[in-house]
Design a protein around this motif. Sequence first.
Motif, PDB file in Angstrom:
ATOM      1  N   LYS A   5     -12.868  -6.246  21.153  1.00  0.00           N
ATOM      2  CA  LYS A   5     -13.405  -7.224  20.191  1.00  0.00           C
ATOM      3  C   LYS A   5     -12.255  -8.019  19.582  1.00  0.00           C
ATOM      4  CE  LYS A   5     -15.675  -8.324  15.906  1.00  0.00           C
ATOM      5  NZ  LYS A   5     -16.017  -7.937  14.539  1.00  0.00           N
ATOM      6  N   GLY A   8     -12.901 -11.828  13.900  1.00  0.00           N
ATOM      7  CA  GLY A   8     -12.937 -13.147  13.269  1.00  0.00           C
ATOM      8  C   GLY A   8     -11.680 -13.448  12.464  1.00  0.00           C
ATOM      9  N   ALA A  45     -17.129 -13.789  14.057  1.00  0.00           N
ATOM     10  CA  ALA A  45     -17.479 -15.155  13.693  1.00  0.00           C
ATOM     11  C   ALA A  45     -16.473 -15.778  12.734  1.00  0.00           C
ATOM     12  CB  ALA A  45     -18.863 -15.172  13.060  1.00  0.00           C
ATOM     13  N   GLY A  46     -15.758 -14.955  11.997  1.00  0.00           N
ATOM     14  CA  GLY A  46     -14.784 -15.476  11.040  1.00  0.00           C
ATOM     15  C   GLY A  46     -15.384 -16.557  10.161  1.00  0.00           C
ATOM     16  N   HIS A  50     -19.166 -16.515   8.411  1.00  0.00           N
ATOM     17  CA  HIS A  50     -19.294 -15.862   7.100  1.00  0.00           C
ATOM     18  C   HIS A  50     -19.483 -16.832   5.933  1.00  0.00           C
ATOM     19  CE1 HIS A  50     -18.638 -11.710   8.331  1.00  0.00           C
ATOM     20  NE2 HIS A  50     -17.780 -12.165   9.208  1.00  0.00           N
ATOM     21  N   GLY A 149     -20.322  -8.449  15.475  1.00  0.00           N
ATOM     22  CA  GLY A 149     -19.673  -8.139  16.742  1.00  0.00           C
ATOM     23  C   GLY A 149     -19.500  -6.632  16.920  1.00  0.00           C
TER      24      GLY A 149
HETATM   25  C1  IPE Z   1     -20.349 -11.857  11.781  1.00  0.00           C
HETATM   26  O1  IPE Z   1     -19.838 -11.170  12.884  1.00  0.00           O
HETATM   27  C2  IPE Z   1     -21.452 -12.805  12.200  1.00  0.00           C
HETATM   28  C3  IPE Z   1     -21.825 -13.840  11.196  1.00  0.00           C
HETATM   29  C4  IPE Z   1     -21.370 -13.888   9.968  1.00  0.00           C
HETATM   30  C5  IPE Z   1     -22.777 -14.845  11.637  1.00  0.00           C
HETATM   31  P1  IPE Z   1     -18.591 -10.190  12.715  1.00  0.00           P
HETATM   32  O2  IPE Z   1     -18.788  -9.336  11.500  1.00  0.00           O
HETATM   33  O3  IPE Z   1     -18.415  -9.466  14.007  1.00  0.00           O
HETATM   34  O4  IPE Z   1     -17.397 -11.194  12.468  1.00  0.00           O
HETATM   35  P2  IPE Z   1     -15.927 -10.924  11.926  1.00  0.00           P
HETATM   36  O5  IPE Z   1     -15.142 -10.291  13.020  1.00  0.00           O
HETATM   37  O6  IPE Z   1     -16.053 -10.014  10.710  1.00  0.00           O
HETATM   38  O7  IPE Z   1     -15.448 -12.288  11.558  1.00  0.00           O
END
Ligand code: IPE
Length: 259
Positions: A5, A8, A45-46, A50, A149
């Motif tokens: 993985k 983000g 998604a970073g 978020h 993720g």
């Molecule tokens: C978050 O996915 C998905 C959304 C906010 C739409 P993750 O939790 O896997 O993302 P990161 O790695 O913390 O950014």
Amino acid sequence: MILIKLGGSVITDKAAYRTFRKETVARLAEEIKRSGEEVLIVHGAGSFGHVVSKEYGIQKGYSRPEQIPAAARVICDCCELSSMVVEELLAAGIPAATVPIAAAFVADNGKLIADNDEPIRRLADLGIIPVMYGDVITDRSMGFSIVSGDQIMEMLCRMYSPSRVVFVSDIDGLYTADPKTDPSAELIREVTKDTLARIRTSSSVDDVTGGVEAKMEAMLRMTSEDRDCVLINGNVPGRLYSLLKGHDVICTSAKGGIQ
Ligand code: IPE
């Protein structure tokens, strides 16, 4: 096969809406390719996911009409991020394709229901790496919800029994406290179910217990007697490559299952 993985926090600037860290992703893609390992890739998604999700409470499910265009915005932003990640993978010579989870699965109460893995299996069998990512998904109980993720990693772990699970992040591993604010924070090199029990009973780590505990538990759930789950810093050039080649690197490694 190694399940990876790209978090983000390493592929985007989490503080700035929709900021893609192209050079970092290009380097990580090159490190994966150079390792010669067979991999499956998930990403977070970073700031593409978020920021707007938090503003509109998308993770809490549907409660008001203003959330609808916001949820659609997040879906679009995450899809664009994934296209940019896949562009870098392709440029590095890794055949990959974005697979939006909302097109393949649904969720119930925030939990991904993985009852239709045929498209993913078929893509992987062809040699095209299906790239899934944390995203907004339709939810049987909540209208919509967010699947991270990490949840996708757990699903792929059950589907493929990888030899190793790797979380690439912007920190060297799990710490006993937040290293950015607490100078006494120590890197936890190895996590077993005994470490988890110790962290739970230790008063010195109370303020971060929730976060560290939850992450440790999730990591341990993905381990077995012969599979470890590793958290490493992707901002350090060459570290992912070294780990994939089986070298000892600075990281947190969970081992041995949770039962
Ligand atoms: C978050 O996915 C998905 C959304 C906010 C739409 P993750 O939790 O896997 O993302 P990161 O790695 O913390 O950014």
